[in-house]
Design a protein around this motif. Structure first.
Motif, PDB file in Angstrom:
ATOM      1  N   THR A  73       0.837  -1.199   0.000  1.00 53.56           N
ATOM      2  CA  THR A  73       0.000   0.000   0.000  1.00 53.56           C
ATOM      3  C   THR A  73       0.871   1.247   0.000  1.00 53.56           C
ATOM      4  OG1 THR A  73      -1.768  -1.145   1.188  1.00 53.56           O
ATOM      5  CG2 THR A  73      -1.838   1.250   1.205  1.00 53.56           C
ATOM      6  N   MET A  74       0.463   2.229  -0.820  1.00 55.22           N
ATOM      7  CA  MET A  74       1.171   3.506  -0.900  1.00 55.22           C
ATOM      8  C   MET A  74       0.207   4.626  -0.507  1.00 55.22           C
ATOM      9  SD  MET A  74       3.950   5.161  -1.661  1.00 55.22           S
ATOM     10  CE  MET A  74       4.878   3.931  -2.580  1.00 55.22           C
ATOM     11  N   GLU A  75       0.569   5.404   0.507  1.00 55.06           N
ATOM     12  CA  GLU A  75      -0.236   6.544   0.927  1.00 55.06           C
ATOM     13  C   GLU A  75      -0.058   7.698  -0.062  1.00 55.06           C
ATOM     14  OE1 GLU A  75      -2.394   6.494   3.320  1.00 55.06           O
ATOM     15  OE2 GLU A  75      -1.845   4.467   3.986  1.00 55.06           O
ATOM     16  N   LEU A  76      -1.179   8.313  -0.455  1.00 55.13           N
ATOM     17  CA  LEU A  76      -1.147   9.385  -1.456  1.00 55.13           C
ATOM     18  C   LEU A  76      -1.460  10.757  -0.868  1.00 55.13           C
ATOM     19  CD1 LEU A  76      -2.961   7.542  -4.377  1.00 55.13           C
ATOM     20  CD2 LEU A  76      -0.504   7.740  -3.964  1.00 55.13           C
ATOM     21  N   GLY A  77      -1.716  10.840   0.422  1.00 56.41           N
ATOM     22  CA  GLY A  77      -1.928  12.139   1.052  1.00 56.41           C
ATOM     23  C   GLY A  77      -3.381  12.397   1.380  1.00 56.41           C
ATOM     24  N   ASN A  78      -3.611  13.555   1.997  1.00 56.02           N
ATOM     25  CA  ASN A  78      -4.953  13.942   2.443  1.00 56.02           C
ATOM     26  C   ASN A  78      -5.581  14.939   1.479  1.00 56.02           C
ATOM     27  OD1 ASN A  78      -4.620  12.376   4.751  1.00 56.02           O
ATOM     28  ND2 ASN A  78      -3.727  14.089   5.896  1.00 56.02           N
ATOM     29  N   LEU A  79      -6.903  14.855   1.348  1.00 61.12           N
ATOM     30  CA  LEU A  79      -7.660  15.750   0.483  1.00 61.12           C
ATOM     31  C   LEU A  79      -8.802  16.359   1.281  1.00 61.12           C
ATOM     32  CD1 LEU A  79      -8.288  16.850  -2.408  1.00 61.12           C
ATOM     33  CD2 LEU A  79      -9.811  14.890  -2.673  1.00 61.12           C
ATOM     34  N   SER A  80      -8.942  17.674   1.188  1.00 60.70           N
ATOM     35  CA  SER A  80     -10.040  18.385   1.840  1.00 60.70           C
ATOM     36  C   SER A  80     -10.851  19.104   0.765  1.00 60.70           C
ATOM     37  CB  SER A  80      -9.504  19.394   2.859  1.00 60.70           C
ATOM     38  OG  SER A  80     -10.554  20.164   3.408  1.00 60.70           O
ATOM     39  N   VAL A  81     -12.114  18.722   0.619  1.00 58.71           N
ATOM     40  CA  VAL A  81     -12.988  19.323  -0.396  1.00 58.71           C
ATOM     41  C   VAL A  81     -13.798  20.434   0.266  1.00 58.71           C
ATOM     42  CG1 VAL A  81     -14.816  18.906  -2.076  1.00 58.71           C
ATOM     43  CG2 VAL A  81     -13.116  17.124  -1.619  1.00 58.71           C
ATOM     44  N   GLN A  82     -13.647  21.634  -0.269  1.00 65.94           N
ATOM     45  CA  GLN A  82     -14.318  22.798   0.293  1.00 65.94           C
ATOM     46  C   GLN A  82     -15.635  23.041  -0.440  1.00 65.94           C
ATOM     47  OE1 GLN A  82     -11.856  26.271   0.276  1.00 65.94           O
ATOM     48  NE2 GLN A  82     -13.160  27.435   1.661  1.00 65.94           N
ATOM     49  N   PRO A  83     -16.742  23.259   0.290  1.00 66.64           N
ATOM     50  CA  PRO A  83     -18.046  23.481  -0.370  1.00 66.64           C
ATOM     51  C   PRO A  83     -18.000  24.679  -1.305  1.00 66.64           C
ATOM     52  CG  PRO A  83     -18.345  23.087   1.975  1.00 66.64           C
ATOM     53  CD  PRO A  83     -16.864  23.246   1.754  1.00 66.64           C
ATOM     54  N   LEU A  84     -18.630  24.527  -2.463  1.00 68.66           N
ATOM     55  CA  LEU A  84     -18.665  25.605  -3.449  1.00 68.66           C
ATOM     56  C   LEU A  84     -19.378  26.835  -2.890  1.00 68.66           C
ATOM     57  CD1 LEU A  84     -18.061  26.481  -6.379  1.00 68.66           C
ATOM     58  CD2 LEU A  84     -20.237  25.455  -7.045  1.00 68.66           C
ATOM     59  N   ALA A  85     -20.358  26.606  -2.041  1.00 64.90           N
ATOM     60  CA  ALA A  85     -21.103  27.730  -1.468  1.00 64.90           C
ATOM     61  C   ALA A  85     -20.218  28.617  -0.603  1.00 64.90           C
ATOM     62  CB  ALA A  85     -22.284  27.208  -0.648  1.00 64.90           C
ATOM     63  N   ASP A  86     -19.137  28.069  -0.069  1.00 66.81           N
ATOM     64  CA  ASP A  86     -18.237  28.857   0.781  1.00 66.81           C
ATOM     65  C   ASP A  86     -17.273  29.712  -0.028  1.00 66.81           C
ATOM     66  OD1 ASP A  86     -19.497  27.608   2.844  1.00 66.81           O
ATOM     67  OD2 ASP A  86     -17.833  26.264   3.337  1.00 66.81           O
TER      68      ASP A  86
END
Length: 622
Positions: free
Chosen positions: A288-301
């Motif tokens: 397994t290879m870790e690819l990092g963290n992703l944070s999706v920000q709401p378009l409304a913000d």
């Protein structure tokens, strides 16, 4: 009979003994392990199942495992036993003590040898032996399988990892990892992309989700958790295999529109598979290879829509108008389609109407609100700038303007029925125009003589007077409202003042809205406008009214409606009967009376004649 019965009983005893003897000779102990050779990878687990059947005694059988090295001249090495803790040889004692080598039971007669991390020296022939619990030593008490330990050559790398910076909802995500194996044995590789989702409190938890995978037979399968299967069927998620550098295969995950549920920690997992002699595929290595963290920000913000200029814009009639809609925070401009609309509400409020729109594919269309005389355009400038221009403004263009932006996140060509991800409107800007002072008066006249009769031509005159500076033109409309008949309206009115009959525009064009009669409208002098109804009939009776609207010229010579208007008072039109219609009434009554009298006389004469004839016949018979 007694002797016969005793003979039959003796015979059945002989048969039963023979059956039991045959059963014992057929049913005997048998130990089974998988067919070999088995190829497993150093550093990864080995699991060898062993089953014993046809035994006597306790249902829970014991198992002992031996290893025969290929170079040990057949010498046995004790690995592990279920009944003797001192069974393992020195080579395996510490590993058994730590649990790295152990026996796991599936049932009383089924157990498996587990070596958590294979070593190259673990290669050899493994024998599963079951100590006898039978009354007779019969059958097989052990079985063996050859295990080949091959080197670990499974490699997995990534081209880049996620930075952890917030990404706007609807943005495209692309991740890639490369996997390869260098093995003399024929093996296959499968690759899976997955994520550990958020626990809901903002931190990353252990909510493991499989996004998409490509199996050992190159079949692409979406994950079953969440909405991945639906998004895969819609084409939003894909996995592609390409040829990479140094003999490595490149696997690329694409998510065309990131959703809020896509926040989490991403990983890529590669597995090595081998086809065992039993015909089953076995996973022999995994990395397994870790690819990092992703944070999706709401378009409304992030989405922001504003209009320039702000506040209020005051113009002279005929002046150009230019408004700009500024859009920011909609994500990548080459990944999300925008629908931009310009809306207008009148100075006194009311319903908001669409002035113009630019579709996601760049096509501009105009609403019913805008007039073609003034001309205009809607254009897309730099990223996030959409302008509305009116080349020559008129009073009808006054009101509050604002733009509405609908974002189709991650969709370049949304279908007409596709819902927008988000729609946001700007604050309004008030556009006012300084108009001329105009006063107008309209009076309708109906000649009182001669009397109007059915079938004649009815003429109505509308006298209009305008007081203002500069050139003007007048547009006149004629309206009719039917009078009530027997408490009910003869025809429902289309307007408070009835239904429109005809119109003469400011540029001399006439428009007739037929009511069943032949009509005409014209201008007979500078301020006098005429309506004529030819061959008038009963439906033409009612109240008539004219309405005048004043048009003037802007500095560029274009005509526009000033908004000044006047309505005349109602005038009633009544149609009298013609002389020929009056003469026809007595004629019809006279003819009807004469026919009635004649019928009565003939009936009376006929009746009397028949009675007299009947009396004569009766006398002759006597």
């Amino acid at each position: 009979m007694g002797i016969l019965g005793r003979g039959m009983a003796w015979w059945w005893r002989i048969v039963l003994i023979a059956v039991l003897w045959e059963f014992q000779s057929v049913v005997c102990r048998e130990v089974t392990v998988p067919p070999g050779p088995l190829y497993r990878v150093a550093g990864f687990p080995l699991s060898l199942p062993c089953t014993v059947s046809g035994f006597e005694g306790s249902r829970t059988q014991d198992f002992e495992w031996f290893l025969h090295h290929e170079d040990a001249e057949g010498r046995q090495i004790g690995v592990v036993s279920t009944r003797d803790r001192g069974f393992p040889y020195a080579l395996f004692q510490e590993r058994v003590k730590s649990g790295e080598v152990r026996v796991e039971r599936d049932s009383g007669n089924k157990a498996r040898l587990v070596i958590q991390r294979l070593r190259p020296e673990d290669q050899g022939r493994y024998e599963c032996y079951t100590p006898s619990t039978d009354s007779r030593y019969q059958g097989s008490y052990s079985s063996s399988v050859v295990v080949k330990v091959i080197p670990d050559t499974l490699l997995i790398t990534h081209s880049r990892i996620l930075s952890g910076q917030p990404v706007i909802e609807g943005t495209e995500l692309q991740l890639a990892c490369a996997a390869s194996i260098q093995s003399m044995q024929h093996t296959h590789v499968s690759v899976t992309f997955g994520m550990r989702g958020s626990t809901g409190s903002g931190s990353l938890g252990h909510n493991l989700k499989e996004i998409i995978s490509i199996d050992r037979e190159l079949r692409v399968t979406p994950g079953r958790g969440g909405s991945y299967e639906k998004r895969y069927n819609n084409g939003e998620i894909s996995l592609e295999k390409r040829s990479g550098d140094e003999g490595r295969d490149l696997y690329i995950l694409k998510i065309s529109m990131l959703a809020l549920e896509d926040s989490g920690s991403y990983f890529c997992e590669a597995a090595q598979w081998v086809l065992d002699p039993s015909g089953q595929w076995e996973r022999i290595a995994q990395r397994t290879m870790e690819l990092g963290n992703l944070s999706v920000q709401p378009l409304a913000d992030t989405l922001s829509v504003s209009t320039v200029p702000v506040g209020e814009v005051a113009l002279q009639p005929g002046s150009p108008l230019s408004l700009t809609c500024l859009v920011s925070g909609a994500g990548s401009w080459n990944r999300s389609a925008l629908l931009v609309q310009w809306l207008r509400r009148g100075p006194a409020g009311g319903v908001e109407v669409e002035v113009a729109r630019m579709s996601p594919n760049g096509v501009v269309s105009w609403g019913d609100d805008i007039s073609s005389e003034g001309g205009g355009s809607m254009e897309k400038g730099a990223e996030g700038r959409f302008s509305l221009r009116r080349f020559s403004t008129h009073p009808a263009d006054a009101g509050q303007y604002r733009c509405a932006v609908s974002v189709y996140a991650g969709q370049l060509s949304p279908a007409p029925s596709s819902p927008a991800t988000l729609t946001q409107r700007s604050e309004g800007v008030m556009v006012s125009l300084k108009t001329k002072e105009v006063s107008v008066l309209a009076v309708v006249e109906l000649p009182r003589w001669p009397l109007l009769k059915r079938g004649s031509t009815v003429t109505l005159l509308c006298n209009v007077s305008v007081v203002t500076k500069g050139p003007t033109q007048v547009e006149v409309q004629w309206w009719q409202k039917k009078r009530e008949l027997d408490g009910k309206e003869d025809m429902p009115p289309l307007h408070a003042k009835g239904g429109i009959l005809a119109k003469l525009t400011y540029d001399g064009m006439s428009h007739i809205y037929s009511n069943g009669s032949e009509l005409s409208v014209d201008r007979i002098s500078a301020g006098t406008y005429r309506l004529r109804i030819f061959s008038a009939h009963e439906d033409d009776q009612g109240d008539y009214q004219c309405q005048a609207e004043v048009w003037t010229q802007d500095p560029h010579g274009g005509w526009y409606n000033t908004g000044a208007r006047a309505e005349s008072a109602m005038v009633h039109v009544y149609l009298y009967a013609r002389v020929t219609d009056l003469l026809l009434i007595p004629l019809v009554v006279g003819v009807s009376s004469a026919l009635f009298v004649g019928v009565v006389i003939i009936a009376m004469v006929t009746c009397c004649f028949m009675k007299r004839l009947a009396r004569q016949r009766s006398q002759l018979r006597k």
